[in-house]
Design a protein around this motif. Structure first.
Motif, mmCIF file in Angstrom:
data_model
loop_
_atom_site.group_PDB
_atom_site.id
_atom_site.type_symbol
_atom_site.label_atom_id
_atom_site.label_comp_id
_atom_site.label_asym_id
_atom_site.label_seq_id
_atom_site.Cartn_x
_atom_site.Cartn_y
_atom_site.Cartn_z
ATOM 1 N N ASP A 181 -2.740 14.947 39.166
ATOM 2 C CA ASP A 181 -2.600 13.510 39.452
ATOM 3 C C ASP A 181 -2.814 12.674 38.198
ATOM 4 N N ARG A 182 -2.714 13.315 37.016
ATOM 5 C CA ARG A 182 -2.878 12.568 35.772
ATOM 6 C C ARG A 182 -1.635 11.748 35.455
ATOM 7 N N TYR A 183 -0.463 12.367 35.593
ATOM 8 C CA TYR A 183 0.804 11.697 35.321
ATOM 9 C C TYR A 183 1.820 12.088 36.389
ATOM 10 N N GLY A 188 -1.948 20.322 19.453
ATOM 11 C CA GLY A 188 -1.224 19.105 19.806
ATOM 12 C C GLY A 188 0.158 19.075 19.178
ATOM 13 N N ALA A 189 0.926 18.027 19.488
ATOM 14 C CA ALA A 189 2.257 17.867 18.881
ATOM 15 C C ALA A 189 2.109 17.592 17.387
ATOM 16 N N MET A 248 -7.618 7.856 32.367
ATOM 17 C CA MET A 248 -8.132 8.533 31.168
ATOM 18 C C MET A 248 -8.264 7.580 29.986
ATOM 19 N N SER A 304 -4.631 7.247 27.016
ATOM 20 C CA SER A 304 -3.886 7.815 28.144
ATOM 21 C C SER A 304 -2.448 8.128 27.749
ATOM 22 N N ILE A 340 6.087 15.660 23.849
ATOM 23 C CA ILE A 340 6.766 16.050 22.607
ATOM 24 C C ILE A 340 6.796 17.583 22.493
ATOM 25 N N LYS A 341 5.715 18.236 22.911
ATOM 26 C CA LYS A 341 5.724 19.708 22.928
ATOM 27 C C LYS A 341 6.742 20.217 23.954
ATOM 28 N N ASP A 345 -8.775 10.186 21.591
ATOM 29 C CA ASP A 345 -7.618 11.071 21.607
ATOM 30 C C ASP A 345 -8.083 12.463 22.008
ATOM 31 N N PHE A 346 -7.282 13.147 22.781
ATOM 32 C CA PHE A 346 -7.618 14.477 23.286
ATOM 33 C C PHE A 346 -7.280 15.562 22.259
ATOM 34 N N TYR A 347 -6.262 15.335 21.441
ATOM 35 C CA TYR A 347 -5.793 16.375 20.522
ATOM 36 C C TYR A 347 -6.377 16.202 19.110
ATOM 37 N N ILE A 369 -2.189 11.255 25.197
ATOM 38 C CA ILE A 369 -2.250 12.606 25.795
ATOM 39 C C ILE A 369 -0.870 12.982 26.326
ATOM 40 N N GLU A 417 1.261 31.498 24.616
ATOM 41 C CA GLU A 417 1.563 30.637 25.766
ATOM 42 C C GLU A 417 1.098 29.235 25.422
ATOM 43 N N ASP A 418 1.846 28.213 25.858
ATOM 44 C CA ASP A 418 1.400 26.829 25.658
ATOM 45 C C ASP A 418 1.264 26.171 27.026
ATOM 46 N N ILE A 419 0.034 25.838 27.374
ATOM 47 C CA ILE A 419 -0.229 25.168 28.652
ATOM 48 C C ILE A 419 -0.299 23.668 28.406
ATOM 49 N N GLN A 445 -7.253 25.380 24.514
ATOM 50 C CA GLN A 445 -6.505 25.218 25.765
ATOM 51 C C GLN A 445 -7.381 25.523 26.976
ATOM 52 N N TYR A 455 -1.548 21.011 29.830
ATOM 53 C CA TYR A 455 -2.548 20.905 30.888
ATOM 54 C C TYR A 455 -2.385 19.663 31.767
ATOM 55 N N HIS A 456 -2.208 18.494 31.137
ATOM 56 C CA HIS A 456 -2.177 17.245 31.903
ATOM 57 C C HIS A 456 -0.839 17.011 32.601
ATOM 58 N N LEU A 494 2.057 11.776 25.472
ATOM 59 C CA LEU A 494 3.050 11.941 24.395
ATOM 60 C C LEU A 494 2.902 13.284 23.682
ATOM 61 N N HIS A 495 1.657 13.699 23.420
ATOM 62 C CA HIS A 495 1.466 15.025 22.805
ATOM 63 C C HIS A 495 2.150 16.101 23.653
ATOM 64 N N GLU A 496 1.908 16.053 24.967
ATOM 65 C CA GLU A 496 2.428 17.121 25.821
ATOM 66 C C GLU A 496 3.923 16.957 26.067
ATOM 67 N N PRO A 508 -7.778 10.448 40.594
ATOM 68 C CA PRO A 508 -7.789 9.888 41.961
ATOM 69 C C PRO A 508 -8.093 10.951 43.028
ATOM 70 N N ASN A 509 -7.474 12.119 42.916
ATOM 71 C CA ASN A 509 -7.712 13.171 43.923
ATOM 72 C C ASN A 509 -9.169 13.612 43.936
#
Lengths: 286, 286
Positions: free
Chosen positions: A65-67, B194-195, B82, A86, A95-96, B184-186, A89, A3-5, B252, A7-8, A91-93, B34-35
């Motif tokens: 609420d990140r993006y 990551g990608a 972030m 910011s 692109i996946k 960077d997070f990844y 993060i 599984e690929d989550i 993850q 997250y953000h 772009l990584h997600e 924000p939340n």
């Protein structure tokens, strides 16, 4: 991976049918502000003449609420916040996500705001090369504790195509130039009005003039990592930013709300014309 | 300056009476989401036993979507997005705001989420020193095209005081340790998912184990610039982050929504107890 989550983005391969949700995406537009990217999605929806109501254009990433993310037809509009970490993060997600959704031939365009150097506020800069604070066309990525240097070249043909598109819009001030990407809005961009400032007005102007001589026409905070990551992942990428002030004249953004809104719509107008042209929906007006 | 426009907060010295709005602020709490920062303001409001209705706690920066800001009594709660660039823009404008509002004796605390190293998920790490990707207690600030190295030491007494506070909360897993801040997070945090990923699982584990040996107990993306800027501007500062996973085990974040929410409330609970103690409002429960 089983599984690929993502997250953000609050999406995942087990919880969402990504090919069904995103398989038809051909254009991805990204920008810092969630409200601006929502406005772009609504504008694009109208321009594409799509039948579904615009009330169907909901934030796909509402669970976080990140993006924010909106989709209309083949166009995805996503916010990325401010700064290199910011946007990286996201772009990584993203692109996946495009990989899981089996998207192909995707063009990605950052539409943003920026500070201009030696050009009139309201000008739209189409980036040929993103450069760092030292005017070098490179992005330094820290991987574990190694520093790797990556190229920040963007698609020259795409930049030319966008520039040609801009010429067909009446009274549309656009140019091609280098875009400088910094890690800081105040000290890193030579502003004298931050909470900390250790240099003179003369040093500031000397720096900005050297940037101009190196071909830099605007400054923002995301273009180098955007160019580097999209380049490595084989995405056709462009950066189109409007300038809100001329940094040779001032540091503070004092535009009225209405002028600011009009300026921010300029990259959106250019990109909507470009997308319509690519889709064979000719703009009858221009 | 005749007027100071805090552009990304949508506040200014001519448009807002900053001493009246913010003059009584003694505690500033900042965090990425924000939340979460809205939830903290509402929680704090209840804990302070204030009489005004919580419907009066509105986003002070509602005119912009870059950051959110809430105030209850002497406590200000602000989101910072972030990464280093995003929090640094907010800090520049916040520090100017506190100056214009003539605030004094302000304590500022970052309450965030992070990845742990070698500690159980849900642990709360109180940072003694923020370190960079190379485990060094420093922040490199690019000023014009010079690189300046700044100290990232935090207030040791404040960290101790927070740790003592944590001991009075039943079943509250807290510790003091170094916090590593990455861009960077990844790739920058040694994630394999990551990608882009150019290193092996062995290299990842070797890096994270070396970080652990250097005293690092958690990884996030803002602490070095936060420590450096607050230090230079004379603000008493602390970083308190909960860990969402143990990076020696996985990359993850697979926590359920409810567990994630409970973990995120832990730094809030600690800080609310600390603030009540400082205000002489003793917590009857503990």
């Amino acid at each position: 991976m089983d599984e690929d989550i993502l997250y953000h983005l609050d999406l995942g391969t087990k919880t969402h049918n990504l090919p069904e949700m995103f398989g038809d995406v051909k254009f991805v537009c990204v920008g810092g502000s969630p409200n601006r990217m929502r406005a772009f999605a609504l504008f694009m929806h109208k321009e594409l003449g799509l039948v579904e109501g615009e009330e169907d254009i909901k934030d796909i990433c509402a669970g976080t609420d990140r993006y924010c993310m909106f989709k209309t037809g083949p166009v995805l509009s996503i916010s990325h916040g401010m700064g290199v970490p910011s946007i990286s993060i996201m772009l990584h997600e993203l692109i996946k996500l495009l990989h899981h959704a089996r998207c192909c031939d995707v063009t990605i365009i950052r539409i943003g705001t920026s500070g201009g150097i030696g050009i009139a506020p309201g000008s739209v800069v189409i980036t040929d090369t993103a450069v760092d604070s030292f005017f070098k066309p490179q992005f330094e990525q820290v991987i574990l504790d190694n520093v790797v240097t990556r190229s920040t070249e963007l698609d020259k043909e795409l930049a030319e195509e966008l520039f040609n598109c801009s010429k067909k819009i009446p009274n549309f001030p656009a140019l091609i130039g280098h875009t400088m990407c910094t890690y800081d809005f105040y000290e890193g961009q030579g502003r004298l009005d931050g909470a900390l400032c250790s240099f003179s007005r003369e040093k500031k102007l000397d720096y900005l003039k050297r940037a101009y001589e190196a071909g830099v026409r605007n400054i923002e905070m995301e273009s180098t990592v955007f160019a580097a990551m999209c380049g490595l992942c084989g995405l056709k990428a462009a950066v189109v930013c409007v300038t809100l002030l001329d940094r040779l004249d001032c540091d503070q953004i004092t535009l009225s709300h209405d002028v600011l809104m009009e300026y921010q719509r300029r990259p959106q107008l250019l990109i909507s014309n470009f997308i319509k042209k690519k889709l064979g929906l000719c703009d009858q007006i221009s």
